[in-house]
Design a protein around this motif. Sequence first.
Motif, PDB file in Angstrom:
ATOM      1  N   TYR A 112       0.886  -1.175   0.000  1.00 39.43           N
ATOM      2  CA  TYR A 112       0.000   0.000   0.000  1.00 39.43           C
ATOM      3  C   TYR A 112       0.916   1.214   0.000  1.00 39.43           C
ATOM      4  N   HIS A 115       0.469   7.169   1.877  1.00 37.54           N
ATOM      5  CA  HIS A 115      -0.806   7.893   1.899  1.00 37.54           C
ATOM      6  C   HIS A 115      -1.099   8.434   3.291  1.00 37.54           C
ATOM      7  N   ASP A 117      -4.534   8.732   5.883  1.00 38.87           N
ATOM      8  CA  ASP A 117      -5.870   8.136   5.997  1.00 38.87           C
ATOM      9  C   ASP A 117      -6.968   9.195   6.020  1.00 38.87           C
ATOM     10  N   HIS A 175       2.070   7.262   5.681  1.00 34.41           N
ATOM     11  CA  HIS A 175       2.571   5.917   5.970  1.00 34.41           C
ATOM     12  C   HIS A 175       2.407   5.031   4.751  1.00 34.41           C
TER      13      HIS A 175
HETATM   14 FE   LIG Z   1      -3.459   3.866   5.980  1.00 40.71          FE
END
Ligand SMILES: [Fe+2]
Length: 205
Positions: A112, A115, A117, A175
């Motif tokens: 991932y 980004h 959240d 993160h």
């Molecule tokens: Fe996240």
Amino acid sequence: MNIVSIADSLAERGYLIVPQFLSSAEALNLYQYAQTLHDSQWQLAAVGRGGQQTINTNVRGDRIHWLSSQHDLEHAYLSKMSDLREGLNRELFMGLFDYEAHLAHYQPGAYYKKHLDAFKGRSNRILTTVLYLNPEWQRSDGGELVIYAERGEVLEEILPTLGTMVIFLSDRFVHEVKVGRRDRYSVSGWFRLNASISGVIDPPR
Ligand SMILES: [Fe+2]
Ligand SMILES: O=C(O)CCC(=O)C(=O)O
């Protein structure tokens, strides 16, 4: 770890890592439960908000399963996190209104990308929680959660080890999940403000 020290770390640094948030037995239960879920109970994770949600496996490649109170084990976890929510409201006057969470499964090769959240003032997600469910995870297995400081320097590299919990302010820490070499299971969740009070709405799932 008790609620007062969790609250203290959050107030001081905006994030914390709790190595034994769940006992190994509790975390193993969730891990084993995750493996019993059928393909049809997992969905490809989306990115973006509201009407702009899309599937983009170049950004994130995990599969997710939203928790609900219908199932005992899912309920037990949600209820534990609801206690934590009440504790944080008591200690820090955070006004956290509810909690949503999903299991996540990253297959080998999944990741991932960097980004946030939540975006300041545009989301009712306040605090992110990630609980890891993987027995005997080694550094060579990859799949670290990397948390970055404001100027982009690496703040933490966290192995997704069984029972470890990470909690951080959703709009403050960029993160990413590095590529892993093993199946990686976790529970991501968010404490939220009441959307009708904060005037902002996160995507209905
Ligand atoms: Fe996240
Ligand atoms: O699994 C992790 O370590 C973090 C997952 C994440 O960033 C998310 O679900 O938003």
